[in-house]
Design an enzyme around this catalytic site. Structure first.
Site, PDB file in Angstrom:
ATOM      1  N   ASN A 162      -5.324 -17.580 -21.788  1.00 36.93           N
ATOM      2  CA  ASN A 162      -5.237 -16.145 -22.056  1.00 36.93           C
ATOM      3  C   ASN A 162      -4.383 -15.488 -20.984  1.00 36.93           C
ATOM      4  O   ASN A 162      -4.344 -15.949 -19.843  1.00 36.93           O
ATOM      5  CB  ASN A 162      -6.634 -15.510 -22.047  1.00 36.93           C
ATOM      6  CG  ASN A 162      -6.593 -14.019 -22.368  1.00 36.93           C
ATOM      7  OD1 ASN A 162      -5.994 -13.613 -23.363  1.00 36.93           O
ATOM      8  ND2 ASN A 162      -7.219 -13.211 -21.532  1.00 36.93           N
ATOM      9  N   HIS A 172      -3.772 -11.812 -19.001  1.00 35.39           N
ATOM     10  CA  HIS A 172      -4.432 -10.532 -18.745  1.00 35.39           C
ATOM     11  C   HIS A 172      -3.539  -9.697 -17.823  1.00 35.39           C
ATOM     12  O   HIS A 172      -2.991 -10.227 -16.850  1.00 35.39           O
ATOM     13  CB  HIS A 172      -5.788 -10.767 -18.079  1.00 35.39           C
ATOM     14  CG  HIS A 172      -6.552  -9.504 -17.821  1.00 35.39           C
ATOM     15  ND1 HIS A 172      -7.139  -8.780 -18.825  1.00 35.39           N
ATOM     16  CD2 HIS A 172      -6.785  -8.827 -16.669  1.00 35.39           C
ATOM     17  CE1 HIS A 172      -7.720  -7.705 -18.307  1.00 35.39           C
ATOM     18  NE2 HIS A 172      -7.519  -7.709 -16.997  1.00 35.39           N
ATOM     19  N   SER A 218      -2.093 -12.228 -14.962  1.00 33.55           N
ATOM     20  CA  SER A 218      -2.698 -13.530 -14.691  1.00 33.55           C
ATOM     21  C   SER A 218      -2.817 -14.304 -15.994  1.00 33.55           C
ATOM     22  O   SER A 218      -3.207 -13.743 -17.024  1.00 33.55           O
ATOM     23  CB  SER A 218      -4.112 -13.368 -14.105  1.00 33.55           C
ATOM     24  OG  SER A 218      -4.100 -12.547 -12.952  1.00 33.55           O
ATOM     25  N   ASP A 262     -12.401 -12.664 -19.009  1.00 30.42           N
ATOM     26  CA  ASP A 262     -11.352 -12.591 -17.976  1.00 30.42           C
ATOM     27  C   ASP A 262     -11.801 -13.225 -16.662  1.00 30.42           C
ATOM     28  O   ASP A 262     -11.462 -12.754 -15.575  1.00 30.42           O
ATOM     29  CB  ASP A 262     -10.940 -11.124 -17.730  1.00 30.42           C
ATOM     30  CG  ASP A 262     -10.355 -10.471 -18.967  1.00 30.42           C
ATOM     31  OD1 ASP A 262      -9.749 -11.188 -19.786  1.00 30.42           O
ATOM     32  OD2 ASP A 262     -10.495  -9.241 -19.120  1.00 30.42           O
TER      33      ASP A 262
END
Length: 221
Positions: free
Chosen positions: A114, A116, A143, A152
């Site tokens: 992912n 972020h 990130s 997260d």
């Protein structure tokens, strides 16, 4: 590193909107030496602009709209069935605005990435740019991390920083961060696809140096 024919990792990208990070991954993956290929794009919104963009590039697309399913479990089961059909090696969340359940993550543990828009662990969740400005930060950034059950909070693969300038608004800061997002996500995907970084015992381990890794791209001025 040159990639042997047939060795490319199969990647499925999840989106909810326009898909700019998805497009950066697709563009980078057109390089014959890039170790991964984008085989499909999945969205939780049928109207997501990124679906049409991906389809125009010849990439398979599908949407699974939450309201079409009786429960979160049924919704995720349908997506998991599609993933079983596609057999991806890696899943990249790129602006996918839906939290995945623990059961979903466990099925693909260590293979979901992912991006972020903050320098985690700072400012997880939403409104990251506004919160960075309110905190008086001098740097912001993005990130890329492995996805774990906490939002997260997974091990960081790569980060990039940009300066926060006098007079910045959440919008101007977001635009500056986005420019490095488009460079950092392909870098992180390369590291994982080549096996240079993997998730092990809750850490991002780099095989290049044999210790926890989090590649930092120098601040973009």
């Amino acid at each position: 590193m040159s990639v042997t024919a047939g060795a490319k990792k199969r990647v499925v990208v999840f989106i909810s909107g326009g898909g700019s990070n998805m497009l950066s991954l697709v563009s980078t993956a057109t390089d014959p030496d890039f170790p991964a290929e984008i085989i499909a794009v999945i969205s939780d919104k049928a109207e997501a602009g990124g679906l049409a963009k991906a389809a125009a590039l010849g990439i398979a697309t599908s949407s699974f709209v939450r309201r079409d399913f009786q429960s979160k479990e049924a919704h995720e089961a349908a997506i998991l069935a599609e993933l079983d059909r596609l057999q991806p090696d890696i899943i990249c969340l790129a602006g996918y605005m839906r939290l995945l359940s623990a059961a979903f993550i466990q099925r693909h543990e260590g293979r979901i990435l992912n991006i972020h828009p903050s320098l985690l662990p700072l400012f997880p969740g939403l409104n990251t740019h506004q919160r960075a400005l309110e905190a008086g930060m001098k740097l912001a950034g993005c990130s890329v991390h492995f996805v774990t059950e906490a939002m997260d909070d997974g091990p960081i693969i790569a980060q990039a920083a940009v300066p926060i300038l006098a007079g910045d608004t959440p919008e101007t800061l977001a635009a500056r961060v986005l420019t490095v997002e488009h460079k950092t996500y392909p870098l992180a995907l390369r590291l994982v696809a080549e096996g240079q970084v993997e998730m092990k015992e809750g850490r991002a381990v780099s095989h290049a140096v044999g210790e926890a890794s989090g590649t930092l791209i120098s601040p973009a001025i």
